[in-house]
Design an enzyme around this catalytic site. Structure first.
Site, PDB file in Angstrom:
ATOM      1  CB  ILE A  32      -0.944  -0.021   1.214  1.00  0.00           C
ATOM      2  CG1 ILE A  32      -1.950  -1.168   1.091  1.00  0.00           C
ATOM      3  CG2 ILE A  32      -1.692   1.316   1.347  1.00  0.00           C
ATOM      4  CD1 ILE A  32      -2.768  -1.418   2.344  1.00  0.00           C
ATOM      5  CE1 TYR A 181       0.080  -5.910  11.237  1.00  0.00           C
ATOM      6  CE2 TYR A 181      -2.221  -6.587  11.271  1.00  0.00           C
ATOM      7  CZ  TYR A 181      -1.202  -5.812  10.743  1.00  0.00           C
ATOM      8  OH  TYR A 181      -1.483  -4.931   9.719  1.00  0.00           O
ATOM      9  CE  LYS A 185      -1.529  -1.295  11.417  1.00  0.00           C
ATOM     10  NZ  LYS A 185      -0.466  -0.543  10.718  1.00  0.00           N
TER      11      LYS A 185
END
Length: 315
Positions: A32, A181, A185
């Site tokens: 991205i 993870y 975030k």
């Protein structure tokens, strides 16, 4: 009251010009982040790719230049897992101002064992959150020198159903990679919102904006060789998923809008329009647990202690 017709619509295909501005994208050499860099380069701005891998960054730069004639894009070495190196990386940018930083780089491990950085921090929490926290500290003078600068932090849909364990931020007990993870975030997202509260309290013109890219698949992403190559078979096999998720080129849109749209405000969260998974970017109401200011403040204090930095913005 102004009518809906008077409100300018954001067009992902017609971005405003940004000549003279400069943007830094962490992890801008792939995924991205690459498409954020490519799209921002098309505005005429100077785009800096922060990346550990010089060869991959050079491939990304060549790809961007092949699609954006005259693109002003360069690489700066950046390793978010190495806290001691970040000041040197910021000095290497070679700019006296910065209009936006896009905190995009991330590590996602799928399997044990738990891994640590040289500083002794769990790898995903260290790279995704602590590295960006410390980088913000080192970038503060450049951002403060630029009225209306923006700090854009990339969260994840994976954080929506997760909660932080403030007593075990580094997942030393019961390590589960996917959960670690998601929590890293979530930490980034809480950081972005706490940062905006602190910026407002300091009467700073710098904005902290939160984005999440929705669902993004390589198989739905257009080829950018050698950065990313998609075969016809991959494209055809995953076409039905295009009704639900999207490619990484479209997943870049929320971050690009967060950087460029003059209507975006500090504390906003931008996400894909359709169920937060695909489509053009919109400003989305904050998830309930993101409004937990107590947890965010405690995370900030812990992050200061773990990194030896404290991002402050004063004029």
């Amino acid at each position: 009251m102004p009518s809906v017709l008077q409100v300018p619509q954001w067009d992902v295909q017609r971005l405003p010009h940004a000549e003279g501005k400069s943007f830094l994208i962490t992890g801008g050499n792939a995924g991205i982040g690459y498409f954020v860099a490519e799209q921002l380069a098309g505005t005429g701005a100077t785009v800096v790719l922060g990346s550990r891998d010089r060869a991959r960054a050079e491939d990304a730069i060549a790809s961007i230049r092949s699609r954006v004639p005259g693109a002003k894009v360069k690489h700066v070495p950046l390793d978010l897992a190495d806290l001691a190196s970040l000041r040197t990386s910021v000095e290497a940018i070679g700019l006296d101002r910065l209009d936006a930083i896009v905190h995009n780089a991330g590590v996602a491990l799928d399997h044990p064992p738990r891994r640590e950085t040289a500083d002794g921090h769990e790898l995903m929490f260290a790279t995704n959150h602590l590295g960006h926290f410390a980088l913000t500290h080192h970038l503060a003078p450049l951002l403060t020198a630029t009225p209306g600068s923006r700090i854009v932090t990339t969260g994840s849909f994976a954080a929506k159903s997760e909660r932080l364990d403030l007593d075990d931020l580094q997942s030393t007990h019961d390590y589960q990679p996917k959960r670690a993870y998601s929590r890293s975030k979530l930490a980034q997202m809480l950081f972005a919102l706490e940062l905006d509260r602190r910026l407002r309290a300091a009467a700073s013109t710098t904005l902290s904006v939160l984005v999440h890219p929705g669902g993004a698949l390589d198989s739905l992403t257009p080829s950018r060789p050698p950065v990313h190559v998609r075969t016809t078979g991959q494209r055809l096999s995953r076409l039905p998923l295009g009704l639900v998720v999207q490619g990484k080129d479209a997943a870049a849109w929320p971050a690009v809008r967060a950087v460029l749209d003059p209507g975006v405000r500090g504390g906003h969260m931008l996400s894909p329009r359709a169920f937060g998974l695909r489509g053009t970017p919109r400003i989305e109401p904050l998830w309930n647990h993101l409004a937990d200011t107590t947890t965010a403040a405690r995370l900030w204090t812990a992050s200061c202690e773990l990194t030896g930095t404290d991002p402050t913005f004063t004029h």
